[in-house]
Design a protein around this motif. Structure first.
Motif, PDB file in Angstrom:
ATOM      1  N   ILE A 133     -19.504  31.062 -15.073  1.00  0.00           N
ATOM      2  CA  ILE A 133     -18.095  30.780 -15.356  1.00  0.00           C
ATOM      3  C   ILE A 133     -17.783  31.116 -16.809  1.00  0.00           C
ATOM      4  O   ILE A 133     -16.641  31.469 -17.151  1.00  0.00           O
ATOM      5  N   SER A 173     -18.550  29.344  -9.669  1.00  0.00           N
ATOM      6  CA  SER A 173     -18.975  30.246 -10.738  1.00  0.00           C
ATOM      7  C   SER A 173     -18.508  31.665 -10.441  1.00  0.00           C
ATOM      8  O   SER A 173     -18.330  32.064  -9.292  1.00  0.00           O
ATOM      9  N   THR A 174     -18.288  32.417 -11.515  1.00  0.00           N
ATOM     10  CA  THR A 174     -17.840  33.804 -11.388  1.00  0.00           C
ATOM     11  C   THR A 174     -18.960  34.652 -10.785  1.00  0.00           C
ATOM     12  O   THR A 174     -20.139  34.467 -11.101  1.00  0.00           O
ATOM     13  N   ARG A 182     -13.737  24.686  -9.628  1.00  0.00           N
ATOM     14  CA  ARG A 182     -14.090  26.099  -9.730  1.00  0.00           C
ATOM     15  C   ARG A 182     -15.475  26.394  -9.167  1.00  0.00           C
ATOM     16  O   ARG A 182     -16.388  25.578  -9.261  1.00  0.00           O
ATOM     17  N   GLY A 204     -16.859  34.758 -16.988  1.00  0.00           N
ATOM     18  CA  GLY A 204     -15.678  35.031 -16.175  1.00  0.00           C
ATOM     19  C   GLY A 204     -14.382  34.605 -16.831  1.00  0.00           C
ATOM     20  O   GLY A 204     -13.413  35.371 -16.895  1.00  0.00           O
ATOM     21  N   THR A 234     -13.580  34.870  -9.787  1.00  0.00           N
ATOM     22  CA  THR A 234     -13.831  33.433  -9.813  1.00  0.00           C
ATOM     23  C   THR A 234     -13.067  32.759  -8.681  1.00  0.00           C
ATOM     24  O   THR A 234     -11.838  32.840  -8.615  1.00  0.00           O
TER      25      THR A 234
END
Length: 610
Positions: A310, A563-564, A561, A313, A460
């Motif tokens: 993240i 993770s990217t 969220r 990203g 993401t």
């Protein structure tokens, strides 16, 4: 006029037009170009080695004097003798006398006169002969610098920013850590590129976010963009330690003796409950990414569980749209590209620095923006990151024939559909995917049908969960999983292992060789792999800074969220979503472990797909 002289004249004129030549750098830089790259025409053995201590404008150690940070410099002697100037490659680190740098944990070494002998990593060996200076900065409070280490605060960021200011005639430098005579950087063009892995790359992000003039490019490798997202995730704390413990472990004796106040501020500002505080806000570079003037070359491992993905990203997404940029994403963990793609890395980095620090028009900025490792040593280039054509796609979980094991698809579950799990506080994410067809008391799992064609997730994503806890405390973990056979880099050695052979990158000189152990990929055959992860404290469903008391038996909806990632799910594979409580491999358990009931009709995962 010779071709080389013409190149130098044109280069200087271009800089003057751009208004980027500092007042102390009117003479042309020294370099020779062939086939689009600078050539090793200068001697590393004869290079000038010196140290300067630069005032940062802070007094974090409260000794009544401006903090000074040490910068160890190595630069070619031939341009200096001719009055020519050189650009700078800088790595600012807290690790030069503790963990060391690189796969071989190299430390700085010094001779009896205090001159640096060993400059860690290959940058000096390779780039000094090509007309660059290499400057290694001891971050404030570490090694030979004064001040205090504060993990992304003013001490860290000003450590390197002040050196860039000194290189451009805007800050004072001295020949000693206290007293000493003034030293000026009359040997440099002022053009600086910052590079570094982990904490070092994090400093580069922070300095770039100040918009400092003279910083032309940064190359953050496995770097942090928000220290909150290094230690926390949407209200929940990671089990990887504390910010105060990390800074304390790297500080020099001077730092330990004088930095109690800074340490206390870090402790007070990082409560164990995972709340986002003003301290965390002051250690977050993302809001100021719009100030970045430098080009950016991001490198990150998609299996990096140290600096979660993240971090790259959100940094990438926050950069100005006009920022020249490039990105490499590997299958490794917390690893430098020198150790997973060495030849291509040195070649690309060489052209990147030549382009942005010497204005060599080699076309590196016109190449594909993204290069992504799809399998061990199997790289695919992409025009852009996130990939062109991605759009947010929502997937919904629904019950199946086995309790806790359902389907993931485009249809929302009927109202009132629920699945439950019990947080035991000790299960880890990898155990949740080991037998995807079996029920588990500690997670629920949903997977799509076999994909008819490849599906790429690039960017993401996020998870929305409506959950009813049985206790006043509840943590959530979510995993995006690729179910299907694959050969990937294994977790062993974070995807690489050392070999018995060496390769050399640049010129050896006494006390500082350019040879490093070769590496190769470690591989594993799997039937499922976690490609993105997310964690949250349900008490922060409404605010990251102010948790709410949960009422047992009441449902709460929270979006957090993932993770990217950039991952291709091959045709025939299945996309999986796992929802559980405490992922014991990563996050702390709540005070009272709950049973959690998930309302499937009010839960979903949103993924950027094409």
């Amino acid at each position: 006029m010779s071709r080389r002289s013409l190149l130098l004249v044109v280069f200087t004129a271009l800089l003057a037009i751009a208004g980027t030549v500092p007042a102390n750098a009117q003479k042309p830089p020294a370099f020779q170009v062939k086939d689009g790259v600078t050539q090793p025409v200068f001697s590393a053995a004869a290079a000038i080695r010196e140290s300067v201590w630069v005032e940062t404008g802070t007094d974090l150690d409260r000794d009544g004097k401006p903090d000074r940070v040490a910068a160890d410099i190595v630069r070619p002697s031939e341009p200096a003798a001719r009055g020519q100037r050189v650009p700078v490659i800088m790595d600012a680190s807290p690790y030069y006398q503790t963990l060391g740098r690189g796969n071989e944990s190299e430390l700085k070494t010094y001779d009896s006169a205090g001159k640096a002998v060993k400059y860690p990593l290959f940058y000096d060996n390779y780039f000094v002969p090509r007309g660059y200076a290499v400057v290694l900065v001891d971050v404030a409070g570490t090694s030979r610098s004064r001040g205090c280490l504060d993990a992304g605060g003013p001490g860290d960021v000003r450590s390197a920013k002040s050196v860039i200011d000194w290189l451009n005639g805007r800050a004072a430098g001295y020949s000693a850590v206290t007293g000493g005579s003034k030293v000026t950087a009359d040997w440099t063009t002022g053009a600086t590129g910052m590079i570094g892995k982990s904490w070092d790359g994090t400093v580069a992000n922070g300095v770039a976010a100040t918009g400092v003039d003279g910083l032309r490019t940064i190359v953050p490798i496995a770097a942090i963009s928000s220290w909150y997202d290094y230690y926390r995730s949407d209200g929940v704390s990671f089990t990887s330690g504390t910010i105060a413990d990390l800074t304390d472990s790297q500080e020099s004796q001077w730092g330990h003796a004088h930095c109690a106040a800074v340490q206390q501020e870090l402790k007070a500002g990082s409560p164990a409950n995972g709340d986002f505080t003003p301290m965390w806000a002051g250690h977050d570079f993302v809001p100021d990414a719009s100030e970045v003037k430098a080009s950016v070359f991001v490198v990150h491992g998609q299996a990096d569980h140290n600096v979660k993905t993240i971090n790259y990203g959100q940094w990438w997404n926050a950069l100005p749209p006009t920022t020249p940029r490039k990105i490499w994403l590997s299958q490794t963990g917390h690893v430098d590209p020198f150790d997973f793609r060495r030849q291509a890395w040195v070649d690309t980095l060489h052209r990147w620095f030549d382009r942005w620090l010497l204005d060599v028009r080699n076309g590196v900025e016109d190449e594909p923006q993204a290069s992504i490792e799809r399998g061990p040593d199997q790289w695919a280039d992409g025009k852009a990151f996130p990939a062109d054509g991605v759009r947010d796609t929502k997937f919904f979980p629904a019950s199946g024939s086995t309790a806790g094991v359902g389907v993931l698809g485009s249809a929302q579950a009927p109202a009132g559909t629920r699945e439950s799990f019990t947080d035991d506080g000790r299960s880890a994410a990898e155990s949740w995917i080991a037998k995807p067809g079996d029920p588990s008391s500690s997670r629920v799992l949903f997977s799509s049908t076999a994909l008819p064609a490849d599906k790429q997730v690039s960017g993401t994503g996020s998870v929305t969960v409506t959950a009813t806890p049985s206790t006043p405390t509840a943590h959530l973990s979510a995993m995006l999983v690729d179910f299907g056979p694959a050969t990937i880099r294994s977790a062993q050695g974070e995807g690489v292992r050392n070999l018995s052979t060496e390769s050399c990158w640049g010129e050896n000189r006494p006390g500082d060789d350019a040879c490093y152990q070769d590496t190769e990929a470690t591989k594993a055959n799997v039937t499922g792999q976690i490609v993105a992860r997310g964690w949250a404290d349900l008490a922060n469903y409404a605010s990251l800074s102010t948790p709410r008391q949960l009422t047992p038996g009441q449902p709460y909806t929270m979006t957090f969220r993932l993770s990217t990632v950039d991952h291709v799910f091959p045709a025939g594979h299945r996309i999986g979503l796992v929802i559980g409580g405490t992922d014991a491999s990563t996050i702390a358990a709540p005070a009272k472990l709950p049973k959690v009931t998930v309302d499937l009709d009010r839960s979903s995962v949103t993924l950027p797909t094409r």
